[in-house]
Write a protein that holds these residues in place. Sequence first.
Motif, PDB file in Angstrom:
ATOM      1  N   LEU A   1     -46.791  13.593  11.706  1.00 23.04           N
ATOM      2  CA  LEU A   1     -46.884  15.151  12.250  1.00 23.04           C
ATOM      3  C   LEU A   1     -47.520  15.989  11.029  1.00 23.04           C
ATOM      4  O   LEU A   1     -48.102  16.675  11.341  1.00 23.04           O
ATOM      5  N   PHE A   2     -46.935  15.485   9.848  1.00 26.98           N
ATOM      6  CA  PHE A   2     -47.426  16.226   8.624  1.00 26.98           C
ATOM      7  C   PHE A   2     -49.032  16.166   8.334  1.00 26.98           C
ATOM      8  O   PHE A   2     -49.821  17.002   8.223  1.00 26.98           O
ATOM      9  N   LYS A   3     -49.442  14.770   8.731  1.00 24.42           N
ATOM     10  CA  LYS A   3     -50.828  14.766   8.466  1.00 24.42           C
ATOM     11  C   LYS A   3     -51.766  15.150   9.558  1.00 24.42           C
ATOM     12  O   LYS A   3     -52.831  15.793   9.331  1.00 24.42           O
ATOM     13  N   LEU A   4     -51.097  15.249  10.657  1.00 24.45           N
ATOM     14  CA  LEU A   4     -51.830  15.938  11.826  1.00 24.45           C
ATOM     15  C   LEU A   4     -52.062  17.531  11.522  1.00 24.45           C
ATOM     16  O   LEU A   4     -52.949  18.468  11.803  1.00 24.45           O
ATOM     17  N   GLY A   5     -50.907  17.974  10.950  1.00 23.47           N
ATOM     18  CA  GLY A   5     -50.628  19.605  10.721  1.00 23.47           C
ATOM     19  C   GLY A   5     -51.807  19.755   9.624  1.00 23.47           C
ATOM     20  O   GLY A   5     -52.548  20.820   9.382  1.00 23.47           O
ATOM     21  N   GLN A   6     -52.043  18.934   8.578  1.00 28.56           N
ATOM     22  CA  GLN A   6     -53.070  18.929   7.436  1.00 28.56           C
ATOM     23  C   GLN A   6     -54.529  19.039   8.316  1.00 28.56           C
ATOM     24  O   GLN A   6     -55.265  19.679   7.661  1.00 28.56           O
TER      25      GLN A   6
ATOM     26  N   LEU B   1     -55.105  19.966  11.228  1.00 29.73           N
ATOM     27  CA  LEU B   1     -55.282  21.368  11.790  1.00 29.73           C
ATOM     28  C   LEU B   1     -55.671  22.388  10.702  1.00 29.73           C
ATOM     29  O   LEU B   1     -56.604  23.469  11.044  1.00 29.73           O
ATOM     30  N   GLU B   2     -54.980  22.345   9.711  1.00 26.66           N
ATOM     31  CA  GLU B   2     -55.405  23.301   8.541  1.00 26.66           C
ATOM     32  C   GLU B   2     -56.879  23.394   8.331  1.00 26.66           C
ATOM     33  O   GLU B   2     -57.270  24.613   7.907  1.00 26.66           O
ATOM     34  N   VAL B   3     -57.423  22.263   8.188  1.00 25.14           N
ATOM     35  CA  VAL B   3     -58.854  22.361   7.904  1.00 25.14           C
ATOM     36  C   VAL B   3     -59.756  22.859   9.167  1.00 25.14           C
ATOM     37  O   VAL B   3     -60.617  23.483   8.696  1.00 25.14           O
ATOM     38  N   ILE B   4     -59.356  22.646  10.194  1.00 25.12           N
ATOM     39  CA  ILE B   4     -60.165  23.145  11.435  1.00 25.12           C
ATOM     40  C   ILE B   4     -59.720  24.633  11.605  1.00 25.12           C
ATOM     41  O   ILE B   4     -60.769  25.513  11.922  1.00 25.12           O
ATOM     42  N   ALA B   5     -58.482  25.024  11.482  1.00 21.50           N
ATOM     43  CA  ALA B   5     -58.194  26.383  12.024  1.00 21.50           C
ATOM     44  C   ALA B   5     -58.671  27.557  11.246  1.00 21.50           C
ATOM     45  O   ALA B   5     -58.985  28.647  11.920  1.00 21.50           O
ATOM     46  N   PRO B   6     -59.161  27.311  10.061  1.00 23.84           N
ATOM     47  CA  PRO B   6     -60.172  28.597   9.421  1.00 23.84           C
ATOM     48  C   PRO B   6     -61.278  29.065  10.229  1.00 23.84           C
ATOM     49  O   PRO B   6     -61.967  30.234  10.271  1.00 23.84           O
ATOM     50  N   ARG B   7     -62.028  28.258  11.019  1.00 24.89           N
ATOM     51  CA  ARG B   7     -63.045  28.566  11.848  1.00 24.89           C
ATOM     52  C   ARG B   7     -62.573  29.724  13.036  1.00 24.89           C
ATOM     53  O   ARG B   7     -63.591  30.394  13.321  1.00 24.89           O
ATOM     54  N   TYR B   8     -61.435  29.778  13.159  1.00 24.88           N
ATOM     55  CA  TYR B   8     -60.801  30.630  14.148  1.00 24.88           C
ATOM     56  C   TYR B   8     -60.117  31.830  13.602  1.00 24.88           C
ATOM     57  O   TYR B   8     -59.366  32.475  14.365  1.00 24.88           O
ATOM     58  N   ARG B   9     -60.119  32.089  12.363  1.00 26.44           N
ATOM     59  CA  ARG B   9     -59.142  32.995  11.796  1.00 26.44           C
ATOM     60  C   ARG B   9     -59.501  34.348  12.184  1.00 26.44           C
ATOM     61  O   ARG B   9     -58.629  35.131  12.117  1.00 26.44           O
ATOM     62  N   ASP B  10     -60.641  34.643  12.552  1.00 29.62           N
ATOM     63  CA  ASP B  10     -61.009  36.065  13.003  1.00 29.62           C
ATOM     64  C   ASP B  10     -60.187  36.541  14.130  1.00 29.62           C
ATOM     65  O   ASP B  10     -60.085  37.749  14.545  1.00 29.62           O
ATOM     66  N   PHE B  11     -59.623  35.539  14.986  1.00 31.16           N
ATOM     67  CA  PHE B  11     -58.743  35.903  16.171  1.00 31.16           C
ATOM     68  C   PHE B  11     -57.352  36.080  15.787  1.00 31.16           C
ATOM     69  O   PHE B  11     -56.650  36.636  16.740  1.00 31.16           O
TER      70      PHE B  11
END
Length: 496
Positions: free
Chosen positions: A274-279, A281-291
Amino acid sequence: MSQKVNNPVKVTDLTFRDGHQSLLATRMRAEDMEIMAEDMDKVGFWSMEVWGGATFDVAIRYLNEDPWEKPRILKKLMPHTPLQMLLRGQNLVGYRNYPDDIVRAFIHHAAESGIDVFRVFDAVNDERNFETPFKAIKECGKHIQGSICYSLTERKMGGEVYNLDYYVKKALIIQEMGADSLCIKDMAGLISPDDAYKLTKALKQSLRIPVTLHTHHTSGMAYMSLLKAIEAGVDIIDTVLAPFAWGSAHAAIEPIAVALQGTPRDTGLDLAPLFKLGQKLEVIAPRYRDFLDTTRMAKIDIGVLEHQIPGGMTTNLVAQLKAANALDRLGEVYEELPRTRKELGFPPLVTPTSQIVGVQAVQNVLFGRYKMMSTQVRDYVYGLYGKSPVPIDPEVQKKALKGYARGEESITCRAAEILEPELEKAKEATKGVARDIGDVLIYALFPTTGMEFLKAKYGLGPSPSEMETPKTMEDIKREDELIAKVKVGKLVAKVE
């Protein structure tokens, strides 16, 4: 919890649907889900909600993605985890009740595309709107998770409308209609820990089928309410991976898995993957930070306990008032909302009734009470969305239906019974464009944006102007460098 019982809590993961719908305006793309899918499949979730709700509309309106492709792709990558969707009953994934032929075709195609569990809710908790969807799901041999929208008229469960008896009676009806499990759908994070315990306990004593609790973190009570529901015997809980938790989204699975470890309700989920998956997702998430909502520090909205307005509804209210150059009247709208909701029969504030009530409250403030009414409000009062939890105010009903094209008396039958079939008309309208039933259904649900999408998909017209191009990691890096320079510049100026 009794140490003699070994009853692991099952977990439905919402990261790929309600998590990003709640925090990022439903903008997470299929390509980013694919990066995580195989590892998500190994976790051991009871199901993963990956589709439905707003994902269908957003895919064609903003992302230029074929909505039918997502479940197909994810099914191949996650063969061991049941894929789940949120179905708005007779509304499907749209904003009105569709006729039975469209409902049947949609559900059959969704099942063929990879959906295993259909979480079905109705915005006014009118179980008659479950009749056709339930039958179609059974025909496909899939799991029906019947849902009750959790709502309140007071601070806690009780009063004349949304009391314990109301929920238990609705649950028993849904069970007898053929549901394989039941979901209490708390879309605004309203359920308190003690009410979660009472309701879960009563449902477990009354039902034969498993019970799920779905709640949002909006009010900050989600973890406490989930733990009390677990103590009362709830079978399944809804959570997300930590990066998509809190705010108007949901509780994170990681702390819950740790809290229950070694107890009779241990989820059995390992924290390391779960921790690795969270990491990831942390790499992917900045693409959407404007929302992301960056207008406030607080990660909870305690005001929701007062006004009971889901996060998405607040966004719509603000947008309407901005368009009318009347944002300073938001406070008046908040005061008007409970009154409007009461007069319209106390519907739960969930799509599409949240929009119906919200728009009317705004119009009441801007133009005078019920001086202006949208077509959707008139349709609702007429009964096209189903029967309201309590009768609509007679004076409001009279005003809404005066001159209404379908008639000036509200219907009492199941709403879809008066709707003409639309599937053959949709097939005719999409001749030369649609290549399969999925294409036809895109048009049937969203004729304007759907046709625009289909023409772009097959090179028959220009790409829709609203389609968004996702940010690349290079874009994000450049933005970060610019932000860093601005911050340094301000710091230097301050020092000088």
